[in-house]
Design a protein around this motif. Sequence first.
Motif, PDB file in Angstrom:
ATOM      1  N   VAL A 182       0.893  -1.410  -0.154  1.00 36.87           N
ATOM      2  CA  VAL A 182       0.002   0.064  -0.084  1.00 36.87           C
ATOM      3  C   VAL A 182       1.092   1.413   0.170  1.00 36.87           C
ATOM      4  CG1 VAL A 182      -1.610  -1.293   1.409  1.00 36.87           C
ATOM      5  CG2 VAL A 182      -0.211   0.218   2.442  1.00 36.87           C
ATOM      6  N   SER A 183       0.397   2.276  -0.580  1.00 37.01           N
ATOM      7  CA  SER A 183       1.282   3.429  -0.766  1.00 37.01           C
ATOM      8  C   SER A 183       0.750   4.718   0.162  1.00 37.01           C
ATOM      9  CB  SER A 183       1.085   4.427  -2.090  1.00 37.01           C
ATOM     10  OG  SER A 183      -0.236   4.436  -2.526  1.00 37.01           O
ATOM     11  N   GLN A 184      -0.217   4.497   1.003  1.00 34.95           N
ATOM     12  CA  GLN A 184      -0.760   5.371   1.903  1.00 34.95           C
ATOM     13  C   GLN A 184      -1.497   4.656   2.946  1.00 34.95           C
ATOM     14  OE1 GLN A 184      -2.993   8.350  -0.006  1.00 34.95           O
ATOM     15  NE2 GLN A 184      -3.961   9.431   2.152  1.00 34.95           N
ATOM     16  N   ILE A 185      -1.370   5.036   4.296  1.00 33.11           N
ATOM     17  CA  ILE A 185      -2.331   4.699   5.527  1.00 33.11           C
ATOM     18  C   ILE A 185      -3.080   5.659   5.937  1.00 33.11           C
ATOM     19  CG2 ILE A 185      -2.238   3.898   7.879  1.00 33.11           C
ATOM     20  CD1 ILE A 185       0.261   2.421   7.230  1.00 33.11           C
ATOM     21  N   VAL A 186      -4.518   5.428   6.074  1.00 32.96           N
ATOM     22  CA  VAL A 186      -5.243   6.658   6.313  1.00 32.96           C
ATOM     23  C   VAL A 186      -5.656   6.514   8.043  1.00 32.96           C
ATOM     24  CG1 VAL A 186      -7.546   7.805   5.958  1.00 32.96           C
ATOM     25  CG2 VAL A 186      -6.124   6.900   3.775  1.00 32.96           C
ATOM     26  N   ASP A 187      -5.667   7.402   8.716  1.00 31.39           N
ATOM     27  CA  ASP A 187      -5.843   7.509  10.118  1.00 31.39           C
ATOM     28  C   ASP A 187      -6.637   8.899  10.316  1.00 31.39           C
ATOM     29  OD1 ASP A 187      -5.818   6.130  12.691  1.00 31.39           O
ATOM     30  OD2 ASP A 187      -4.505   7.511  13.253  1.00 31.39           O
ATOM     31  N   PRO A 188      -7.894   8.685  11.228  1.00 32.53           N
ATOM     32  CA  PRO A 188      -8.593   7.702  11.304  1.00 32.53           C
ATOM     33  C   PRO A 188      -8.992   6.958  10.399  1.00 32.53           C
ATOM     34  CG  PRO A 188      -9.708   9.688  11.745  1.00 32.53           C
ATOM     35  CD  PRO A 188      -8.399  10.177  11.477  1.00 32.53           C
ATOM     36  N   PRO A 189      -9.535   5.633  10.221  1.00 32.15           N
ATOM     37  CA  PRO A 189     -10.239   4.692   9.401  1.00 32.15           C
ATOM     38  C   PRO A 189     -11.220   5.533   8.793  1.00 32.15           C
ATOM     39  CG  PRO A 189      -9.277   3.400  11.202  1.00 32.15           C
ATOM     40  CD  PRO A 189      -9.251   4.858  11.754  1.00 32.15           C
ATOM     41  N   GLU A 190     -12.309   6.122   9.530  1.00 34.18           N
ATOM     42  CA  GLU A 190     -13.346   6.541   8.951  1.00 34.18           C
ATOM     43  C   GLU A 190     -13.197   7.616   7.953  1.00 34.18           C
ATOM     44  OE1 GLU A 190     -13.055   8.183  13.182  1.00 34.18           O
ATOM     45  OE2 GLU A 190     -12.699   6.172  12.070  1.00 34.18           O
ATOM     46  N   THR A 191     -11.992   8.232   7.834  1.00 34.37           N
ATOM     47  CA  THR A 191     -11.723   9.181   6.796  1.00 34.37           C
ATOM     48  C   THR A 191     -11.140   8.505   5.343  1.00 34.37           C
ATOM     49  OG1 THR A 191      -9.556   9.806   7.518  1.00 34.37           O
ATOM     50  CG2 THR A 191     -11.273  10.864   8.544  1.00 34.37           C
ATOM     51  N   LEU A 192     -11.405   7.234   5.360  1.00 34.31           N
ATOM     52  CA  LEU A 192     -10.662   6.609   4.263  1.00 34.31           C
ATOM     53  C   LEU A 192     -11.502   6.946   2.757  1.00 34.31           C
ATOM     54  CD1 LEU A 192      -8.843   4.447   3.008  1.00 34.31           C
ATOM     55  CD2 LEU A 192     -10.403   2.642   3.196  1.00 34.31           C
TER      56      LEU A 192
END
Length: 264
Positions: free
Chosen positions: A183-193
């Motif tokens: 994966v090239s990006q981790i999104v946090d918090p998850p609900e903003t994916l």
Amino acid sequence: MTTYKTIKVERHGPVGWLINNRPEVLNAMNNTMRDELADAWLELDRDPDVRVIVQTGEGRAFQTGADLTEVASDGVGMERYQDSLVDFDLHFTSWHQNVTKPVIAAVNGVCAGGGLHFVADADVVIAASNATFFDPHVSVGQVTAIEVIALAKKIPFEAVMRMALVGAHERMTAARAYELGMVSQIVDPPETLREAAQELAEKIARNSPAAMAATKKALWAALELGLTDACRVGAQHLVGLWGHPDQTEGPLAFVEKRAPRWVA
């Protein structure tokens, strides 16, 4: 526009969304979903208003592969897929369907087994910080092959082999997937994916559709070929776009300090 039972197809500006929609079974893929995915990819790819496609899942899973309840209970089992696999005549991912537009996989939770097909076959993969990845095939007496073979073209072989052999007994975290380049990006918090995926897709959508389609073909071809042959094919795609209106429009828009007006 087609009406679907197991997926949702949405459009938000230039971004088409393909949403796995069987949350009660962690978006496991039954026969109906398999067929609907094939149609949905083509619907979005052929829509002139869609520039980029995002795939994600409803609920707490992205996709968990074949619906084992269906496999175990309908008297047909995995044999239903024999002809399509032997002939390698598959149609449920964007790569199978030769989708020309950029595809983002936005992994929102559990991604297991056949769900890895969509990670392997996407152009760009981002993940919520709570996403997990594992391949349970060998843990339920099945061979894992196509999805992990494709992953081995993108990330280190040892990591793929470990996932394939450990099966259901270990989960890869989003952080580890990022370290490996899966994966090239981790999104946090998850609900903003989804917000992050839409933002990324809109960035990509600003570019020349014709140039991106040719670029995508050249880069995917490179996974099939050696270095010299891959560069030769890339050169053909590069020269093949010469004379296209976008090649004139791009430099002109840069000089005139305005947004380019691409040919759809």
